[in-house]
Structure formats: structure tokens, C-alpha cells
Write a protein that holds these residues in place. Structure first.
Motif, PDB file in Angstrom:
ATOM      1  N   GLU A 182       0.977  -0.895  -0.012  1.00 56.01           N
ATOM      2  CA  GLU A 182       0.348  -0.219   0.499  1.00 56.01           C
ATOM      3  C   GLU A 182       0.703   1.194  -0.343  1.00 56.01           C
ATOM      4  N   LEU A 183       1.673   0.984   0.936  1.00 60.99           N
ATOM      5  CA  LEU A 183       3.108   1.945   0.531  1.00 60.99           C
ATOM      6  C   LEU A 183       3.253   2.616  -0.659  1.00 60.99           C
TER       7      LEU A 183
ATOM      8  N   HIS B 195      -4.391   7.396   1.657  1.00 60.40           N
ATOM      9  CA  HIS B 195      -4.580   6.631   0.880  1.00 60.40           C
ATOM     10  C   HIS B 195      -6.425   7.329   0.113  1.00 60.40           C
ATOM     11  N   ALA B 196      -7.395   6.977   1.355  1.00 63.98           N
ATOM     12  CA  ALA B 196      -8.753   7.920   0.862  1.00 63.98           C
ATOM     13  C   ALA B 196      -9.190   9.057  -0.577  1.00 63.98           C
ATOM     14  N   ARG B 197      -8.756   9.866   0.352  1.00 64.61           N
ATOM     15  CA  ARG B 197      -8.390  11.011  -0.420  1.00 64.61           C
ATOM     16  C   ARG B 197      -7.207  10.531  -2.010  1.00 64.61           C
TER      17      ARG B 197
ATOM     18  N   GLU C  35       2.614   7.796   8.085  1.00 67.77           N
ATOM     19  CA  GLU C  35       2.607   7.509   9.329  1.00 67.77           C
ATOM     20  C   GLU C  35       1.499   8.489   9.686  1.00 67.77           C
ATOM     21  N   ARG C  36       1.350  10.028   9.184  1.00 67.90           N
ATOM     22  CA  ARG C  36       0.295  10.717  10.008  1.00 67.90           C
ATOM     23  C   ARG C  36      -1.090  10.486  10.201  1.00 67.90           C
TER      24      ARG C  36
ATOM     25  N   ALA D 111       7.032  11.677   0.643  1.00 65.21           N
ATOM     26  CA  ALA D 111       5.861  12.027   1.023  1.00 65.21           C
ATOM     27  C   ALA D 111       4.068  10.873   1.030  1.00 65.21           C
ATOM     28  N   ALA D 112       5.127   9.693   1.249  1.00 67.52           N
ATOM     29  CA  ALA D 112       4.331   8.376   1.003  1.00 67.52           C
ATOM     30  C   ALA D 112       3.898   8.622   2.276  1.00 67.52           C
TER      31      ALA D 112
END
Length: 236
Positions: free
Chosen positions: A100-101, A134-136, A127-128, A121-122
Motif C-alpha cells: 500500500e505504501l 489513501h482515501a483522498r 505515518e500521520r 511524502a507517502a
């Protein structure tokens, strides 16, 4: 913040609001056209104020309820799809986080970032809040702002009702000889306005939108009026 990022932020916040406003304008437009066609058709058969009022109110209520019910069903289906997509994404993040990353990195690369910056950025987004990221980015969904079927239903009900009130009042309030011309003029003027507003909100050409809107309304009233005349003549 760069100018591009600033514009993108504004687009993200204003876009959904403009879409909802445009949907409201189109709902009002539907109320104007459908109710105008109904009352003008009845006016072709009879000039009785009570009959016109009854037909107009029936059309208003039927149309607004139909719009609300249809919008509720449609948005409920969309919301269910959004929830299912989020559930799938949540499971994939739990079962295969590395894949997924990598997927998020590739999605950011497709948006113009270099491989190194996209990866960084990914990782930071993951981490945040991995699901939100992923949704956005992947699904185009805001987990905190899923579509609300009740809001959509009420908005459709109100916008259709507001639009329908104009031809209803125009056909009922004036004296008999003025009812039809007042209704036709007021409806065409309103369709001019809704056509212009919807075109502007959709960033489309106003001229063609107005012409289509006004011509469609005029055609609807003309056809239903002729039908009313024929039915009225056959009933006498």
C-alpha cells in the motif's frame, strides 16, 4: 505555500460547495419546468382557479417527494459504496502495508512528484494517517465528509419546491385573462436565470445553456397547452 498549492486548496474546499449549489439550481429548474408544463396544460383545458391550484399543488408535492426519494436512494447507494471502499482499503493497509505504501508512492508520482519526493511524502502521510491518505489520494474520498443522503434529499425537496412555486403562483394569482401570459413570461425569465447560473457554476458557455433551458421550457409548455386544449375540446 506555492500558488499551485493555494489554488488546489481553494478548489478542494469550493468545488463540493459549487457542485451542491449547482445541483440546487438544477433542482429548482426541474420544479419550474415540470410544474409550468402541468399548470399550463390544465389551463388549456379549463380556466377554473380551483382546478389550476389543485393540479399545481399536486404536481409540486409529487415532484418534490419524487426528487427527494430519488436523491436519497442515489446518495445512499453512493455512501454505501464509499464505506465499502474504505473498509477494503483499511483491510489492505492492515494486511499488506508495504504494498500500500508503494501504491501511494506511485499515485503521487503520477501527480508530478519525483520518485524520491513521492516516497518521502507517502511515508509521512502514512505515518500521520494511512487510511485518510489513501482515501483522498487513491479513492478521492474524505473519510470525515461522506455523502449524506438526508441532506441530499432535503436539498432536492426544497429546491424543487422553490422552483415549482413560481409557475403555481403565476397561474393562480393573476386575473383569468392574464394567467397564461404572466405564467409564460415569468417561467421563461426564470429559466433564463437558472440557465445562466448553472452555466456559470459549471464553468460552461452561458449562451447555449440559456437557449437550451428556455427552449426546453417553452416546448414543454407549448406541448402541454395543446394537449390541454385538445382534451378540453373533447370533453365539451
Amino acid at each position: 505555500m506555492t500558488e499551485a498549492t493555494h489554488d488546489e486548496a481553494h478548489e478542494g474546499t469550493l468545488g463540493p460547495r459549487l457542485n451542491r449549489l449547482r445541483a440546487g439550481v438544477l433542482g429548482a429548474n426541474d420544479g419550474i419546468v415540470s410544474t409550468a408544463g402541468l399548470v399550463v396544460g390544465v389551463a388549456g383545458a379549463t380556466d377554473d382557479r380551483g382546478a389550476l391550484l389543485t393540479a399545481g399543488l399536486a404536481g409540486l408535492l409529487a415532484g418534490s417527494m419524487s426528487m427527494a426519494a430519488g436523491e436519497y436512494v442515489s446518495v445512499s447507494t453512493q455512501r454505501d459504496s464509499e464505506k465499502a471502499a474504505l473498509a477494503t482499503e483499511r483491510r489492505e493497509l492492515r494486511e499488506q502495508p508495504e504494498a500500500e505504501l508503494e501504491e501511494l508512492t506511485e499515485l503521487l508520482e503520477r501527480r508530478g512528484l519525483s520518485r524520491e519526493i513521492a516516497r518521502e511524502a507517502a511515508e509521512q502521510l502514512t505515518e500521520r494517517d494511512a487510511l485518510r491518505a489513501h482515501a483522498r489520494v487513491e479513492l478521492g474520498i474524505d473519510p470525515d465528509d461522506l455523502t449524506n443522503p438526508w441532506h441530499a434529499a432535503w436539498a432536492s425537496f426544497v429546491s424543487f419546491t422553490v422552483g415549482a412555486l413560481l409557475p403555481l403562483l403565476a397561474i393562480v394569482l393573476p386575473p383569468g385573462v392574464l394567467r397564461l401570459p404572466v405564467t409564460v413570461v415569468s417561467v421563461l425569465a426564470s429559466l433564463f436565470v437558472t440557465g445562466w447560473v448553472s452555466a456559470r457554476l459549471g464553468s460552461a458557455g452561458a449562451r447555449q445553456a440559456i437557449l437550451r433551458n428556455v427552449a426546453g421550457g417553452a416546448l414543454a409548455m407549448g406541448v402541454t397547452y395543446l394537449a390541454g386544449l385538445l382534451l378540453g375540446a373533447s370533453g365539451t
